[in-house]
Design an enzyme around this catalytic site. Sequence first.
Site, PDB file in Angstrom:
ATOM      1  N   ASP A  46      98.469  56.978 -57.066  1.00 54.25           N
ATOM      2  CA  ASP A  46      98.945  57.717 -55.902  1.00 54.25           C
ATOM      3  C   ASP A  46      98.433  57.082 -54.615  1.00 54.25           C
ATOM      4  O   ASP A  46      98.811  57.495 -53.511  1.00 54.25           O
ATOM      5  CB  ASP A  46      98.573  59.198 -55.981  1.00 54.25           C
ATOM      6  CG  ASP A  46      97.073  59.454 -56.036  1.00 54.25           C
ATOM      7  OD1 ASP A  46      96.305  58.482 -56.085  1.00 54.25           O
ATOM      8  OD2 ASP A  46      96.692  60.640 -56.052  1.00 54.25           O
ATOM      9  N   SER A  47      97.612  56.048 -54.753  1.00 51.80           N
ATOM     10  CA  SER A  47      97.231  55.230 -53.597  1.00 51.80           C
ATOM     11  C   SER A  47      98.446  54.582 -52.950  1.00 51.80           C
ATOM     12  O   SER A  47      98.358  54.078 -51.825  1.00 51.80           O
ATOM     13  CB  SER A  47      96.229  54.152 -54.011  1.00 51.80           C
ATOM     14  OG  SER A  47      96.680  53.445 -55.157  1.00 51.80           O
ATOM     15  N   ASP A  85      99.539  58.076 -62.087  1.00 52.73           N
ATOM     16  CA  ASP A  85      98.721  59.111 -61.468  1.00 52.73           C
ATOM     17  C   ASP A  85      99.510  60.412 -61.362  1.00 52.73           C
ATOM     18  O   ASP A  85     100.705  60.404 -61.032  1.00 52.73           O
ATOM     19  CB  ASP A  85      98.308  58.682 -60.059  1.00 52.73           C
ATOM     20  CG  ASP A  85      96.859  58.248 -59.983  1.00 52.73           C
ATOM     21  OD1 ASP A  85      96.064  58.673 -60.841  1.00 52.73           O
ATOM     22  OD2 ASP A  85      96.527  57.480 -59.063  1.00 52.73           O
ATOM     23  N   LYS A 114      96.998  59.878 -65.445  1.00 49.99           N
ATOM     24  CA  LYS A 114      95.626  60.010 -64.965  1.00 49.99           C
ATOM     25  C   LYS A 114      95.550  61.192 -64.015  1.00 49.99           C
ATOM     26  O   LYS A 114      96.442  61.375 -63.172  1.00 49.99           O
ATOM     27  CB  LYS A 114      95.165  58.746 -64.236  1.00 49.99           C
ATOM     28  CG  LYS A 114      93.740  58.849 -63.680  1.00 49.99           C
ATOM     29  CD  LYS A 114      93.251  57.541 -63.100  1.00 49.99           C
ATOM     30  CE  LYS A 114      93.864  57.220 -61.766  1.00 49.99           C
ATOM     31  NZ  LYS A 114      93.479  58.215 -60.707  1.00 49.99           N
ATOM     32  N   GLU A 116      92.635  63.590 -61.556  1.00 51.14           N
ATOM     33  CA  GLU A 116      91.305  63.647 -60.971  1.00 51.14           C
ATOM     34  C   GLU A 116      90.621  64.969 -61.315  1.00 51.14           C
ATOM     35  O   GLU A 116      91.266  66.008 -61.416  1.00 51.14           O
ATOM     36  CB  GLU A 116      91.390  63.502 -59.448  1.00 51.14           C
ATOM     37  CG  GLU A 116      91.961  62.176 -58.987  1.00 51.14           C
ATOM     38  CD  GLU A 116      92.025  62.061 -57.469  1.00 51.14           C
ATOM     39  OE1 GLU A 116      91.447  62.938 -56.778  1.00 51.14           O
ATOM     40  OE2 GLU A 116      92.648  61.115 -56.976  1.00 51.14           O
ATOM     41  N   GLU A 183      85.049  56.095 -59.807  1.00 57.35           N
ATOM     42  CA  GLU A 183      85.303  55.511 -58.486  1.00 57.35           C
ATOM     43  C   GLU A 183      84.127  55.705 -57.545  1.00 57.35           C
ATOM     44  O   GLU A 183      83.670  56.825 -57.310  1.00 57.35           O
ATOM     45  CB  GLU A 183      86.567  56.109 -57.861  1.00 57.35           C
ATOM     46  CG  GLU A 183      86.877  55.509 -56.497  1.00 57.35           C
ATOM     47  CD  GLU A 183      88.240  55.849 -55.934  1.00 57.35           C
ATOM     48  OE1 GLU A 183      88.540  55.435 -54.799  1.00 57.35           O
ATOM     49  OE2 GLU A 183      89.017  56.526 -56.640  1.00 57.35           O
TER      50      GLU A 183
END
Length: 274
Positions: A46-47, A85, A114, A116, A183
Amino acid sequence: MPGDKVTARRILKMKGLRPIVAVTAYDYPTAWIADEAGVDVILVGDSLGMVVLGYPSTLQVTLDDMVRHTAAVARAAKRPLIVADMPFGSYEPSSSTAVESAVALARVGAEAVKLEGGSEYADRVKAIVDAGIPVMGHLGLTPQRAMRIGGYRPRARGREEARRLLLDAESLVEAGVFSIVLEFVSEEAAEIVTRRVPVPTICIGSGRRCDGQIIVFHDIVGLSRHTPPFAKKYVDARRIMVEAVTRYAEDVRNGRFPSEEHVVHAKEPLEDLG
């Protein structure tokens, strides 16, 4: 072996054998390059919100954005494991929402997702895994929660944060993750987590003691406006590309492009058409 398809199960079995190589990719050409370079994992991160779409953070990225970019990556990359993501808002409301979002990504080519967060989202992880989709965890600096955790600062530099990190990692393992991204945490904390959990740790900005590394494609090739301190720029592609486009513009303005080699000629006389 090079050429063999990489799966989530294969990544899990790589712990302790050799370092796992992961990189982000957001579209067809970058995924094609990453595949040709022989990486093990492509993360459609999602970056992309900041790197590709020009947003100020990852919070503006939608599930539709992730579906579109994951589909493009999947059309290009055949060997690496493709992980997508789960963007902000796509799994927090409930386990059923999380499963629906993961299914949407799997339908366009994601081979794992993925998300968070730690123990607070273990039930979401378990639900997605139970639905048949592998899950990669993400701990430490979690950009979707930067507002809550005090911004983009290093994590787990003290005992309490390091202990919390380890507990969260163990909770994710129990829920069924096949790997965990760490991270921007201290190298010492990352090493402890790596030793204590049975799944691979894949680090970004977390030192040298993990089972693998991941970095943003645009940081590697020099296309990022701002390169984080833990990234390494291997080539200045921005400079090369600016020079190429500048030369093209000059050639057009001075009549040098197109030249004879770029022209298609008619097969018969056309003077009498009108």
